[in-house]
Design a protein around this motif. Structure first.
Motif, short mmCIF file in Angstrom:
data_model
loop_
_atom_site.label_atom_id
_atom_site.label_comp_id
_atom_site.label_asym_id
_atom_site.label_seq_id
_atom_site.Cartn_x
_atom_site.Cartn_y
_atom_site.Cartn_z
N LEU A 27 -62.02 -12.86 -20.34
CA LEU A 27 -62.43 -11.49 -20.63
C LEU A 27 -63.82 -11.20 -20.07
N GLU A 28 -64.71 -12.16 -20.19
CA GLU A 28 -66.07 -11.98 -19.65
C GLU A 28 -66.02 -11.83 -18.13
N ALA A 29 -65.18 -12.63 -17.47
CA ALA A 29 -65.06 -12.53 -16.02
C ALA A 29 -64.49 -11.18 -15.62
N GLU A 30 -63.48 -10.71 -16.34
CA GLU A 30 -62.90 -9.40 -16.04
C GLU A 30 -63.92 -8.30 -16.29
N GLN A 31 -64.70 -8.45 -17.35
CA GLN A 31 -65.72 -7.46 -17.66
C GLN A 31 -66.75 -7.37 -16.53
N ARG A 55 -59.86 0.69 -18.86
CA ARG A 55 -59.64 -0.74 -19.08
C ARG A 55 -60.89 -1.38 -19.66
N TYR A 56 -62.06 -0.96 -19.21
CA TYR A 56 -63.32 -1.49 -19.72
C TYR A 56 -63.44 -1.22 -21.21
N ALA A 57 -63.06 -0.03 -21.64
CA ALA A 57 -63.11 0.31 -23.06
C ALA A 57 -62.16 -0.57 -23.87
N ARG A 58 -60.94 -0.76 -23.36
CA ARG A 58 -59.98 -1.64 -24.05
C ARG A 58 -60.48 -3.07 -24.06
N LEU A 59 -61.09 -3.47 -22.98
CA LEU A 59 -61.60 -4.83 -22.84
C LEU A 59 -62.68 -5.11 -23.88
N ARG A 60 -63.55 -4.15 -24.09
CA ARG A 60 -64.61 -4.32 -25.10
C ARG A 60 -64.01 -4.55 -26.48
N SER A 61 -62.97 -3.80 -26.80
CA SER A 61 -62.30 -3.96 -28.08
C SER A 61 -61.65 -5.34 -28.19
N GLU A 62 -60.97 -5.76 -27.13
CA GLU A 62 -60.34 -7.09 -27.12
C GLU A 62 -61.39 -8.19 -27.27
#
Length: 79
Positions: A27-31, A55-62
């Motif tokens: 997740l950090e790499a994708e962020q 996707r960035y917003a969803r990623l933060r939640s994940e």
């Protein structure tokens, strides 16, 4: 009177903790990748910026959920 020993993690929880460590790294790499894309003005002109931003917003939640669970398991594991 003795203090209660911390609860040990079950086998399943130990595997979950290992998987979470890997997932958080992914997740950090994708962020980081999304941050680069979002910083590029060309991404916004082609519509990719809107999709990447969502996707960035969803990623933060994940990430928040994964980190919370990781911290819970680490605390129980005594780490």
């Amino acid at each position: 009177m003795r203090a209660a020993a911390p609860a040990r993690l079950s086998w399943k929880e130990e595997r979950e903790l290992e998987a979470l460590t890997e997932r958080i790294g992914a997740l950090e790499a994708e962020q980081a990748e999304l941050e680069v894309r979002l910083a590029d003005p060309a991404a916004w002109s082609g519509g990719d910026g809107v999709e990447a931003n969502a996707r960035y917003a969803r990623l933060r939640s994940e990430m928040e959920e994964a980190l919370a669970r990781w911290m819970e398991l680490e605390e129980r594991a005594g780490g």
